[in-house]
Design an enzyme around this catalytic site. Structure first.
Site, short mmCIF file in Angstrom:
data_model
loop_
_atom_site.label_atom_id
_atom_site.label_comp_id
_atom_site.label_asym_id
_atom_site.label_seq_id
_atom_site.Cartn_x
_atom_site.Cartn_y
_atom_site.Cartn_z
N ALA A 124 0.83 -1.21 0.00
CA ALA A 124 0.00 0.00 0.00
C ALA A 124 0.87 1.26 0.00
CB ALA A 124 -0.94 -0.02 1.20
N THR A 126 0.32 3.83 -2.91
CA THR A 126 -0.40 4.89 -3.63
C THR A 126 -1.48 5.54 -2.76
OG1 THR A 126 -0.03 3.69 -5.69
CG2 THR A 126 -1.77 5.34 -5.73
N ARG A 243 8.71 -5.55 -10.13
CA ARG A 243 8.33 -5.10 -11.48
C ARG A 243 8.49 -6.19 -12.54
NH1 ARG A 243 10.67 1.03 -10.80
NH2 ARG A 243 8.69 1.91 -10.13
N ARG A 268 -9.68 -19.88 -39.84
CA ARG A 268 -10.61 -18.93 -40.46
C ARG A 268 -10.21 -18.71 -41.92
NH1 ARG A 268 -15.60 -16.52 -39.97
NH2 ARG A 268 -15.57 -14.43 -40.86
N GLN A 279 -0.47 -12.76 -46.61
CA GLN A 279 0.84 -12.29 -46.12
C GLN A 279 0.74 -11.22 -45.03
OE1 GLN A 279 3.34 -11.20 -49.40
NE2 GLN A 279 3.77 -13.32 -49.93
N GLN A 339 -7.23 -7.61 -33.77
CA GLN A 339 -7.33 -7.27 -35.20
C GLN A 339 -7.37 -8.53 -36.07
OE1 GLN A 339 -7.67 -4.13 -35.93
NE2 GLN A 339 -7.76 -4.32 -38.15
N GLU A 366 2.64 -0.45 -10.72
CA GLU A 366 4.03 -0.62 -10.28
C GLU A 366 4.97 0.35 -11.01
OE1 GLU A 366 5.54 -4.32 -9.07
OE2 GLU A 366 3.55 -5.14 -8.68
N GLY A 367 4.47 1.56 -11.19
CA GLY A 367 5.22 2.59 -11.92
C GLY A 367 4.80 2.57 -13.37
N THR A 368 4.25 3.71 -13.85
CA THR A 368 3.80 3.74 -15.25
C THR A 368 5.02 3.54 -16.16
OG1 THR A 368 4.18 6.12 -15.46
CG2 THR A 368 1.99 5.43 -14.65
C1 LIG Z 1 -5.70 -1.85 -11.00
C2 LIG Z 1 -4.68 -1.09 -10.21
C3 LIG Z 1 -3.94 -1.76 -9.23
C4 LIG Z 1 -3.00 -1.06 -8.47
N1 LIG Z 1 -2.35 -1.69 -7.45
C5 LIG Z 1 -1.58 -0.97 -6.60
C6 LIG Z 1 -1.04 -1.57 -5.42
O1 LIG Z 1 -1.24 -2.76 -5.14
N2 LIG Z 1 -0.33 -0.79 -4.56
C7 LIG Z 1 -0.10 0.53 -4.81
O2 LIG Z 1 0.54 1.18 -3.98
N3 LIG Z 1 -0.57 1.13 -5.93
C8 LIG Z 1 -1.31 0.40 -6.82
N4 LIG Z 1 -1.84 1.00 -7.94
C9 LIG Z 1 -1.52 2.39 -8.22
C10 LIG Z 1 -0.61 2.59 -9.44
O3 LIG Z 1 0.67 2.12 -9.16
C11 LIG Z 1 -0.65 4.07 -9.80
O4 LIG Z 1 -1.95 4.33 -10.31
C12 LIG Z 1 0.42 4.45 -10.79
O5 LIG Z 1 1.69 4.37 -10.20
C13 LIG Z 1 0.23 5.85 -11.36
O6 LIG Z 1 -0.07 6.78 -10.36
P1 LIG Z 1 -1.32 7.77 -10.59
O7 LIG Z 1 -2.49 6.93 -10.93
O8 LIG Z 1 -1.42 8.66 -9.42
O9 LIG Z 1 -0.95 8.62 -11.87
P2 LIG Z 1 -0.09 9.97 -11.88
O10 LIG Z 1 1.14 9.83 -11.09
O11 LIG Z 1 -1.02 11.09 -11.56
O12 LIG Z 1 0.30 10.04 -13.42
C14 LIG Z 1 -0.61 10.48 -14.44
C15 LIG Z 1 0.12 10.43 -15.78
O13 LIG Z 1 1.24 11.32 -15.75
C16 LIG Z 1 2.44 10.59 -16.05
N5 LIG Z 1 3.52 11.14 -15.24
C17 LIG Z 1 3.53 11.35 -13.90
N6 LIG Z 1 4.71 11.87 -13.51
C18 LIG Z 1 5.48 11.96 -14.63
C19 LIG Z 1 6.80 12.40 -14.89
N7 LIG Z 1 7.61 12.82 -13.92
N8 LIG Z 1 7.25 12.36 -16.17
C20 LIG Z 1 6.46 11.92 -17.17
N9 LIG Z 1 5.19 11.48 -16.98
C21 LIG Z 1 4.72 11.50 -15.74
C22 LIG Z 1 2.13 9.15 -15.70
O14 LIG Z 1 2.96 8.25 -16.40
C23 LIG Z 1 0.67 9.05 -16.12
O15 LIG Z 1 0.59 8.84 -17.51
C24 LIG Z 1 -2.75 0.31 -8.74
C25 LIG Z 1 -3.48 0.97 -9.74
C26 LIG Z 1 -4.43 0.29 -10.45
C27 LIG Z 1 -5.24 1.04 -11.50
#
Ligand SMILES: Cc1cc2nc3c(=O)[nH]c(=O)nc-3n(C[C@H](O)[C@H](O)[C@H](O)COP(=O)(O)OP(=O)(O)OC[C@H]3O[C@@H](n4cnc5c(N)ncnc54)[C@H](O)[C@@H]3O)c2cc1C
Length: 393
Positions: A124, A126, A243, A268, A279, A339, A366-368
């Site tokens: 936990a 976020t 990750r 298909r 192709q 597709q 786990e980090g976008t």
């Molecule tokens: C189904 C699901 C399961 C999850 N499970 C967990 C969990 O078990 N534990 C936990 O702690 N969290 C969990 N999360 C949270 C998840 O890790 C976060 O949603 C994610 O890290 C992104 O944070 P945010 O949603 O606040 O987006 P934000 O941080 O607000 O980001 C929004 C956008 O801006 C971009 N961005 C942000 N900062 C930068 C930067 N410096 N440079 C470039 N781009 C940037 C991001 O890539 C994204 O596209 C989960 C989320 C979901 C949807």
């Protein structure tokens, strides 16, 4: 000649997990998605077959499988059901804090029941106002004699409501950023701990994603992981090792979708022949397969490096690369699989529709993947390389 680096023994274990996934989990995948209910029967299957045990050392009741084999297990299960693959990955995510930063006493207290699967775990970090920017978290933990009193809330927590053990990050010094964060183990039956809204979502529907909150939640001081102020470091050490698990989930989705699209394309027919013989379709299938194999090479290399004890910035970089590449491949390949199936790909009766929805989250949690790119670039900037360009000094 297999392309993977697995030993004969590892291949045998992989084949057993593959059989379990195909025979016991694949028939459940559609219903798990459709009902959006947490699949306790899959948890039971994992308990019976010691799948959770793979994640823990023998001294804590596990079977001490390698990091590489754990990735293989997540991949195999995710080929047929990404929610079920996530159950393994989330158990590892929620346990790593104890494994990496826990004292012997904490390990003995928590790991055996996680190894047997009696307890599930969650991580936990976020909060509503802090996802990518975890230093902006607002949850606090105040020392009070032999306890910490935790207040605040977390959002989007995988396994919310089904986990017994939550690794919680909170500020012991709210005036500080990263260095004010500490890590704790919070048990779900602690007074003041609660579970809020469980989110309806696009994919991995059987996995719970929800809010947890702390209202003067008093936890024993000996549930602190590491030292006060080390929480951010612990959080990042965990992510370096977890990750790749999301990479494995992505790779499983990509390979599962490729396999399904191939079979479909062989049967298909349009314009007098199977679409696989057109192709343009053959080229798509070739690209899908190639991307999966490249992703597997990177992911397994990362697993081997963890098993070889690689740590620090080298691990941070390869693990971000494996997560980034495997999950981008997951999105590309599952979209291509839809597709290839044409209109049928868009219909829920066919699994590629679910796989494409499930794949999206792998690029986010786990980090976008933007954050993975930042992490990789930051490591590259630190590396000393021989310059190849004339005139650059
Ligand atoms: C189904 C699901 C399961 C999850 N499970 C967990 C969990 O078990 N534990 C936990 O702690 N969290 C969990 N999360 C949270 C998840 O890790 C976060 O949603 C994610 O890290 C992104 O944070 P945010 O949603 O606040 O987006 P934000 O941080 O607000 O980001 C929004 C956008 O801006 C971009 N961005 C942000 N900062 C930068 C930067 N410096 N440079 C470039 N781009 C940037 C991001 O890539 C994204 O596209 C989960 C989320 C979901 C949807």
């Amino acid at each position: 000649m297999p392309l993977d680096p697995l030993t004969d023994e590892q291949r045998e274990i992989r084949d057993l997990i593959r059989e379990l996934a195909r025979e016991r989990i694949a028939p459940r995948a559609h219903d798990i998605d459709n009902s959006a209910e947490f699949p306790w029967d899959v948890v039971e299957l994992y308990r019976e077959n010691d799948i959770f045990g793979m994640l823990y050392d023998e001294e804590y009741g596990g079977i001490g499988a390698s990091a590489l084999m754990t990735l293989v297990a997540i991949e195999e299960v995710s080929k047929v059901c990404a929610t079920s693959g996530l159950i393994i990955a989330a158990q590892e995510l929620g346990s790593l804090g104890i494994k990496l930063a826990g004292t012997d006493e904490q390990k003995e207290r928590f790991l055996p029941r996680l190894a047997s699967g009696e307890w599930l775990a969650a991580y936990a970090l976020t909060e509503p106002g802090s996802g990518s920017d975890s230093a902006a978290m607002r949850s606090t933990a105040r020392r009070d004699r032999d306890a910490y009193v935790v207040n605040g809330g977390k959002r989007f927590i995988t396994n919310a409501g089904v986990a017994h053990v939550y690794i919680v990050f909170a500020k012991t010094d709210p005036t500080e950023g990263h260095s004010g964060i500490s890590a704790f183990v919070v048990e779900a039956d602690t007074p003041g701990f609660g579970v809020g809204r469980i989110e309806p979502k696009m994919g991995i529907k059987g996995s719970t994603t929800g809010e947890v909150f702390f209202d003067d939640c008093r936890i024993p001081a000996n549930n602190l992981l590491g030292e006060e102020g080390e929480g951010f470091k612990v959080a990042m050490q965990i992510l370096d090792r977890s990750r790749p698990g999301i990479g494995a989930q992505g790779l499983g989705l990509a390979q599962g979708a490729t396999d399904y699209a191939l079979e479909y394309a062989k049967s298909r027919e349009t314009m007098g022949k199977p679409i696989a013989e057109h192709q343009l379709i053959g080229g798509m299938l070739a690209d899908m397969e190639t991307k999966c194999e490249a992703a597997r090479g990177l992911l397994y290399r990362c697993g081997q490096m963890i098993d070889d004890g690689v740590d620090g910035s080298e691990l941070t970089k390869i693990s971000a690369m494996a997560k980034l590449y495997c999950t981008d491949v997951a999105m590309e390949v599952t979209t291509d699989a839809v597709q290839i199936l044409g209109g049928y790909g868009y219909i829920q009766e066919y699994p590629v529709e679910r796989m494409m929805r499930d794949a999206k989250i792998t690029q986010i949690y786990e980090g976008t993947n933007q954050i993975q790119r930042l992490v990789i670039a930051r490591q590259m900037l630190k590396e000393q390389r021989a310059f190849l360009l004339a005139g650059v000094s």
